[in-house]
Design a protein around this motif. Structure first.
Motif, PDB file in Angstrom:
ATOM      1  N   SER A  90       0.828  -1.199   0.000  1.00  0.00           N
ATOM      2  CA  SER A  90       0.000   0.000   0.000  1.00  0.00           C
ATOM      3  C   SER A  90       0.867   1.256   0.000  1.00  0.00           C
ATOM      4  N   LYS A  91       1.996   1.163   0.705  1.00  0.00           N
ATOM      5  CA  LYS A  91       2.921   2.282   0.796  1.00  0.00           C
ATOM      6  C   LYS A  91       4.313   1.730   1.059  1.00  0.00           C
ATOM      7  N   SER A  93       4.234   3.427  -2.933  1.00  0.00           N
ATOM      8  CA  SER A  93       3.504   3.000  -4.109  1.00  0.00           C
ATOM      9  C   SER A  93       4.373   2.052  -4.937  1.00  0.00           C
ATOM     10  N   ALA A 125      -4.048   4.275   2.355  1.00  0.00           N
ATOM     11  CA  ALA A 125      -3.180   3.889   1.239  1.00  0.00           C
ATOM     12  C   ALA A 125      -3.645   2.586   0.598  1.00  0.00           C
ATOM     13  N   THR A 128      -6.212   3.077  -2.215  1.00  0.00           N
ATOM     14  CA  THR A 128      -5.575   3.472  -3.483  1.00  0.00           C
ATOM     15  C   THR A 128      -4.929   2.272  -4.169  1.00  0.00           C
ATOM     16  N   ALA A 129      -4.194   1.472  -3.408  1.00  0.00           N
ATOM     17  CA  ALA A 129      -3.507   0.306  -3.975  1.00  0.00           C
ATOM     18  C   ALA A 129      -4.511  -0.729  -4.474  1.00  0.00           C
ATOM     19  N   GLN A 132      -5.722   0.269  -7.761  1.00  0.00           N
ATOM     20  CA  GLN A 132      -4.689   0.037  -8.772  1.00  0.00           C
ATOM     21  C   GLN A 132      -4.648  -1.424  -9.202  1.00  0.00           C
TER      22      GLN A 132
END
Length: 290
Positions: A90-91, A93, A125, A128-129, A132
Protein backbone atom coordinates in the motif's frame (compact mmCIF):
# COMPACT_ATOMS: atom_id res chain seq x y z
CA UNK A 1 36.70 -37.66 -3.23
CA UNK A 2 36.00 -37.66 -6.98
CA UNK A 3 32.64 -39.47 -6.92
CA UNK A 4 29.81 -37.35 -8.34
CA UNK A 5 26.99 -36.61 -5.92
CA UNK A 6 23.71 -34.81 -6.41
CA UNK A 7 22.24 -31.89 -4.51
CA UNK A 8 20.18 -28.74 -4.79
CA UNK A 9 21.47 -25.18 -4.90
CA UNK A 10 19.88 -23.42 -1.93
CA UNK A 11 21.87 -20.17 -1.96
CA UNK A 12 23.65 -18.26 -4.70
CA UNK A 13 26.39 -15.70 -4.16
CA UNK A 14 28.44 -13.82 -6.73
CA UNK A 15 30.70 -16.75 -7.61
CA UNK A 16 29.89 -19.26 -4.93
CA UNK A 17 26.93 -21.52 -4.20
CA UNK A 18 25.62 -23.52 -1.29
CA UNK A 19 24.45 -26.98 -2.32
CA UNK A 20 22.26 -29.01 0.01
CA UNK A 21 23.01 -32.71 -0.12
CA UNK A 22 20.52 -35.51 0.52
CA UNK A 23 21.57 -35.80 4.16
CA UNK A 24 21.05 -32.07 4.76
CA UNK A 25 24.71 -31.10 4.62
CA UNK A 26 25.34 -27.61 3.23
CA UNK A 27 28.39 -27.71 0.99
CA UNK A 28 29.98 -24.58 -0.50
CA UNK A 29 30.60 -25.12 -4.20
CA UNK A 30 32.33 -23.31 -7.04
CA UNK A 31 31.94 -23.55 -10.80
CA UNK A 32 34.56 -23.87 -13.52
CA UNK A 33 35.19 -20.83 -15.67
CA UNK A 34 34.34 -17.18 -15.26
CA UNK A 35 30.72 -17.36 -16.38
CA UNK A 36 28.24 -19.33 -14.30
CA UNK A 37 24.86 -20.57 -15.48
CA UNK A 38 23.80 -21.90 -12.07
CA UNK A 39 20.62 -20.66 -10.36
CA UNK A 40 19.14 -21.11 -6.92
CA UNK A 41 16.85 -24.13 -7.05
CA UNK A 42 18.97 -26.00 -9.60
CA UNK A 43 19.54 -29.71 -9.12
CA UNK A 44 23.23 -30.26 -9.75
CA UNK A 45 25.88 -32.92 -9.84
CA UNK A 46 29.00 -32.01 -7.90
CA UNK A 47 32.36 -33.43 -7.00
CA UNK A 48 33.97 -32.87 -3.63
CA UNK A 49 37.44 -31.37 -3.81
CA UNK A 50 37.76 -31.40 -0.01
CA UNK A 51 35.62 -32.11 3.04
CA UNK A 52 34.48 -28.48 2.99
CA UNK A 53 34.12 -27.68 -0.71
CA UNK A 54 32.82 -29.03 -4.00
CA UNK A 55 32.72 -28.15 -7.69
CA UNK A 56 29.49 -28.07 -9.69
CA UNK A 57 30.04 -30.29 -12.71
CA UNK A 58 26.59 -30.50 -14.27
CA UNK A 59 23.14 -28.90 -14.05
CA UNK A 60 20.26 -31.35 -14.41
CA UNK A 61 17.42 -30.40 -16.80
CA UNK A 62 15.21 -27.66 -15.35
CA UNK A 63 11.45 -27.63 -15.21
CA UNK A 64 11.37 -23.82 -15.21
CA UNK A 65 13.84 -20.94 -15.18
CA UNK A 66 12.99 -17.40 -14.12
CA UNK A 67 15.45 -14.74 -15.26
CA UNK A 68 15.65 -11.18 -16.45
CA UNK A 69 17.76 -9.73 -19.22
CA UNK A 70 18.74 -6.60 -21.09
CA UNK A 71 20.63 -6.18 -24.36
CA UNK A 72 23.96 -7.02 -22.71
CA UNK A 73 23.43 -9.70 -20.09
CA UNK A 74 20.99 -11.94 -18.31
CA UNK A 75 20.44 -12.41 -14.61
CA UNK A 76 19.32 -15.84 -13.44
CA UNK A 77 16.87 -15.62 -10.55
CA UNK A 78 15.63 -19.14 -9.75
CA UNK A 79 15.14 -22.56 -11.29
CA UNK A 80 12.54 -25.29 -10.85
CA UNK A 81 9.94 -23.02 -9.28
CA UNK A 82 6.21 -23.58 -9.75
CA UNK A 83 4.82 -20.28 -8.48
CA UNK A 84 5.76 -16.62 -8.43
CA UNK A 85 4.48 -14.41 -5.62
CA UNK A 86 4.80 -10.73 -6.44
CA UNK A 87 4.79 -8.59 -3.31
CA UNK A 88 3.49 -5.04 -3.60
CA UNK A 89 2.51 -2.66 -0.83
CA UNK A 90 0.00 0.00 0.00
CA UNK A 91 2.92 2.28 0.80
CA UNK A 92 5.32 3.10 -0.79
CA UNK A 93 3.50 3.00 -4.11
CA UNK A 94 4.45 0.19 -6.46
CA UNK A 95 5.34 0.09 -10.13
CA UNK A 96 2.58 -1.09 -12.46
CA UNK A 97 5.19 -1.76 -15.12
CA UNK A 98 7.35 -3.95 -12.89
CA UNK A 99 4.27 -5.92 -11.85
CA UNK A 100 3.27 -6.41 -15.49
CA UNK A 101 6.80 -7.50 -16.44
CA UNK A 102 6.89 -10.10 -13.64
CA UNK A 103 3.55 -11.48 -14.80
CA UNK A 104 4.79 -11.72 -18.40
CA UNK A 105 7.87 -13.66 -17.24
CA UNK A 106 5.65 -15.93 -15.14
CA UNK A 107 3.34 -16.61 -18.08
CA UNK A 108 6.29 -17.47 -20.29
CA UNK A 109 7.38 -20.16 -17.79
CA UNK A 110 3.80 -21.29 -17.09
CA UNK A 111 4.06 -20.46 -13.40
CA UNK A 112 1.17 -20.09 -11.00
CA UNK A 113 0.88 -16.45 -9.94
CA UNK A 114 -0.21 -14.64 -6.80
CA UNK A 115 -0.10 -10.91 -6.09
CA UNK A 116 0.29 -10.08 -2.40
CA UNK A 117 -0.80 -6.61 -1.33
CA UNK A 118 1.13 -5.96 1.88
CA UNK A 119 0.81 -3.26 4.55
CA UNK A 120 -2.99 -3.34 4.50
CA UNK A 121 -2.98 -1.92 8.01
CA UNK A 122 -2.42 1.44 6.27
CA UNK A 123 -6.10 1.84 5.50
CA UNK A 124 -6.14 4.97 3.36
CA UNK A 125 -3.18 3.89 1.24
CA UNK A 126 -4.72 0.42 0.87
CA UNK A 127 -7.80 1.89 -0.82
CA UNK A 128 -5.58 3.47 -3.48
CA UNK A 129 -3.51 0.31 -3.97
CA UNK A 130 -6.62 -1.87 -4.12
CA UNK A 131 -7.99 0.32 -6.91
CA UNK A 132 -4.69 0.04 -8.77
CA UNK A 133 -4.90 -3.76 -8.58
CA UNK A 134 -8.52 -3.99 -9.67
CA UNK A 135 -7.49 -4.32 -13.32
CA UNK A 136 -5.52 -7.46 -12.36
CA UNK A 137 -8.34 -8.98 -10.33
CA UNK A 138 -10.69 -8.35 -13.26
CA UNK A 139 -8.64 -10.53 -15.61
CA UNK A 140 -8.34 -13.40 -13.15
CA UNK A 141 -5.16 -12.79 -11.15
CA UNK A 142 -5.35 -13.79 -7.52
CA UNK A 143 -4.72 -10.93 -5.11
CA UNK A 144 -4.18 -11.57 -1.41
CA UNK A 145 -4.35 -8.67 1.04
CA UNK A 146 -2.48 -8.84 4.34
CA UNK A 147 -0.25 -6.99 6.76
CA UNK A 148 2.94 -9.00 7.16
CA UNK A 149 3.99 -7.31 10.39
CA UNK A 150 0.67 -8.29 11.99
CA UNK A 151 -0.07 -11.70 10.46
CA UNK A 152 1.46 -13.53 7.50
CA UNK A 153 -0.60 -16.70 8.06
CA UNK A 154 -3.13 -15.96 5.27
CA UNK A 155 -0.34 -16.63 2.76
CA UNK A 156 0.44 -20.13 4.05
CA UNK A 157 -2.32 -22.07 2.19
CA UNK A 158 -1.11 -20.58 -1.10
CA UNK A 159 2.41 -21.93 -0.49
CA UNK A 160 1.45 -25.54 0.10
CA UNK A 161 2.70 -27.94 -2.56
CA UNK A 162 4.64 -25.27 -4.45
CA UNK A 163 8.20 -24.13 -4.84
CA UNK A 164 7.44 -20.42 -4.75
CA UNK A 165 9.59 -17.37 -5.27
CA UNK A 166 8.96 -14.03 -3.60
CA UNK A 167 9.68 -11.12 -5.92
CA UNK A 168 9.19 -7.43 -5.25
CA UNK A 169 10.65 -3.97 -5.20
CA UNK A 170 12.65 -2.82 -2.19
CA UNK A 171 10.43 -1.43 0.54
CA UNK A 172 7.43 -3.67 -0.10
CA UNK A 173 7.94 -5.60 3.16
CA UNK A 174 9.26 -8.82 1.65
CA UNK A 175 11.82 -9.32 4.42
CA UNK A 176 9.14 -8.91 7.08
CA UNK A 177 7.05 -11.51 5.27
CA UNK A 178 9.96 -13.96 5.15
CA UNK A 179 10.74 -13.50 8.84
CA UNK A 180 7.11 -14.08 9.81
CA UNK A 181 6.76 -17.17 7.63
CA UNK A 182 10.17 -18.52 8.58
CA UNK A 183 11.13 -17.69 12.16
CA UNK A 184 14.33 -19.70 11.65
CA UNK A 185 15.41 -17.69 8.59
CA UNK A 186 18.15 -15.90 10.52
CA UNK A 187 19.39 -19.24 11.81
CA UNK A 188 19.61 -20.48 8.21
CA UNK A 189 21.57 -17.33 7.32
CA UNK A 190 24.02 -18.01 10.16
CA UNK A 191 24.35 -21.65 9.10
CA UNK A 192 25.17 -20.60 5.54
CA UNK A 193 27.66 -18.00 6.80
CA UNK A 194 29.34 -20.72 8.86
CA UNK A 195 29.54 -22.97 5.80
CA UNK A 196 31.23 -20.12 3.96
CA UNK A 197 33.58 -19.46 6.89
CA UNK A 198 32.13 -15.96 7.04
CA UNK A 199 30.92 -14.44 10.28
CA UNK A 200 29.12 -11.61 8.55
CA UNK A 201 25.90 -11.59 6.58
CA UNK A 202 26.54 -12.04 2.86
CA UNK A 203 23.98 -10.81 0.36
CA UNK A 204 22.71 -13.57 -1.90
CA UNK A 205 21.12 -13.47 -5.29
CA UNK A 206 18.49 -15.92 -4.03
CA UNK A 207 18.01 -18.30 -1.11
CA UNK A 208 15.78 -21.35 -0.77
CA UNK A 209 13.98 -22.27 2.44
CA UNK A 210 12.04 -25.46 3.18
CA UNK A 211 8.58 -24.84 4.62
CA UNK A 212 7.80 -28.55 4.75
CA UNK A 213 8.63 -31.61 2.64
CA UNK A 214 6.28 -30.49 -0.16
CA UNK A 215 6.59 -26.70 0.02
CA UNK A 216 9.60 -24.47 -0.50
CA UNK A 217 10.14 -20.74 -0.71
CA UNK A 218 12.88 -18.82 -2.52
CA UNK A 219 13.65 -15.25 -1.49
CA UNK A 220 15.67 -12.91 -3.67
CA UNK A 221 16.85 -9.32 -3.26
CA UNK A 222 14.46 -6.53 -4.19
CA UNK A 223 14.26 -5.80 -7.91
CA UNK A 224 13.74 -2.33 -9.35
CA UNK A 225 13.71 -3.47 -12.98
CA UNK A 226 12.78 -6.67 -14.79
CA UNK A 227 14.23 -6.76 -18.29
CA UNK A 228 12.52 -9.00 -20.85
CA UNK A 229 15.02 -8.70 -23.68
CA UNK A 230 14.96 -12.49 -24.13
CA UNK A 231 11.24 -12.52 -25.00
CA UNK A 232 9.95 -11.72 -28.47
CA UNK A 233 6.87 -9.65 -29.31
CA UNK A 234 4.59 -12.71 -29.36
CA UNK A 235 5.67 -13.86 -25.90
CA UNK A 236 5.10 -10.38 -24.45
CA UNK A 237 1.69 -10.18 -26.12
CA UNK A 238 0.78 -13.61 -24.72
CA UNK A 239 1.73 -12.37 -21.24
CA UNK A 240 -1.19 -9.94 -21.39
CA UNK A 241 -3.68 -12.73 -20.87
CA UNK A 242 -6.78 -10.59 -21.45
CA UNK A 243 -5.70 -9.98 -25.05
CA UNK A 244 -6.10 -13.65 -26.02
CA UNK A 245 -9.82 -13.31 -26.75
CA UNK A 246 -9.06 -10.79 -29.50
CA UNK A 247 -6.10 -12.56 -31.10
CA UNK A 248 -6.34 -12.58 -34.89
CA UNK A 249 -9.08 -9.94 -35.06
CA UNK A 250 -6.86 -7.03 -36.14
CA UNK A 251 -6.81 -6.10 -39.84
CA UNK A 252 -3.08 -6.84 -40.04
CA UNK A 253 -1.71 -10.15 -38.80
CA UNK A 254 1.47 -8.43 -37.60
CA UNK A 255 -0.35 -5.60 -35.83
CA UNK A 256 1.66 -4.07 -32.99
CA UNK A 257 -1.46 -2.48 -31.50
CA UNK A 258 -0.10 1.06 -31.63
CA UNK A 259 -0.84 3.12 -34.77
CA UNK A 260 -2.29 0.52 -37.15
CA UNK A 261 -5.87 0.99 -38.46
CA UNK A 262 -8.60 -1.45 -37.43
CA UNK A 263 -6.68 -2.73 -34.40
CA UNK A 264 -8.95 -4.99 -32.38
CA UNK A 265 -7.22 -4.16 -29.10
CA UNK A 266 -7.47 -0.39 -29.55
CA UNK A 267 -11.15 -0.76 -30.52
CA UNK A 268 -11.82 -2.98 -27.51
CA UNK A 269 -10.04 -0.55 -25.19
CA UNK A 270 -12.17 2.33 -26.50
CA UNK A 271 -15.26 0.24 -25.75
CA UNK A 272 -14.02 -0.22 -22.18
CA UNK A 273 -13.60 -3.99 -22.48
CA UNK A 274 -9.89 -3.96 -21.69
CA UNK A 275 -8.09 -1.65 -19.29
CA UNK A 276 -6.52 1.41 -20.94
CA UNK A 277 -3.53 1.38 -18.60
CA UNK A 278 -2.83 -2.27 -19.39
CA UNK A 279 -2.85 -1.58 -23.14
CA UNK A 280 -0.49 1.35 -22.61
CA UNK A 281 1.82 -0.87 -20.54
CA UNK A 282 1.84 -3.44 -23.32
CA UNK A 283 2.75 -0.80 -25.89
CA UNK A 284 5.57 0.53 -23.70
CA UNK A 285 7.00 -2.90 -22.84
CA UNK A 286 6.74 -4.40 -26.32
CA UNK A 287 8.48 -1.40 -27.88
CA UNK A 288 11.19 -1.29 -25.22
CA UNK A 289 14.63 -2.66 -26.00
CA UNK A 290 14.52 -4.64 -22.76
Amino acid sequence: MNRSIQGQVVAAFSRQYIVELSDGELLPCLTHGKKSEVACGDIVEIQRISDAQGVIKHILPRQTLLYRSDAYRQKLIAANITQIIIVVASKPSFSDELLARCLIAAHDQQLATLIVLNKCDLLEATITARTQLQAYRAIGYRVLELSAKENAAPLCPFLQGHTSILVGESGMGKSTLINKLLPDAQAVTREISTALNSGKHTTTHARLYHLNTESHLIDCPGVQAFGLHHLDFGAIEAGFVEFAAYHGQCRFHNCHHTHEPDCALKKTEQEGKIDARRLKLFQEISQSKC
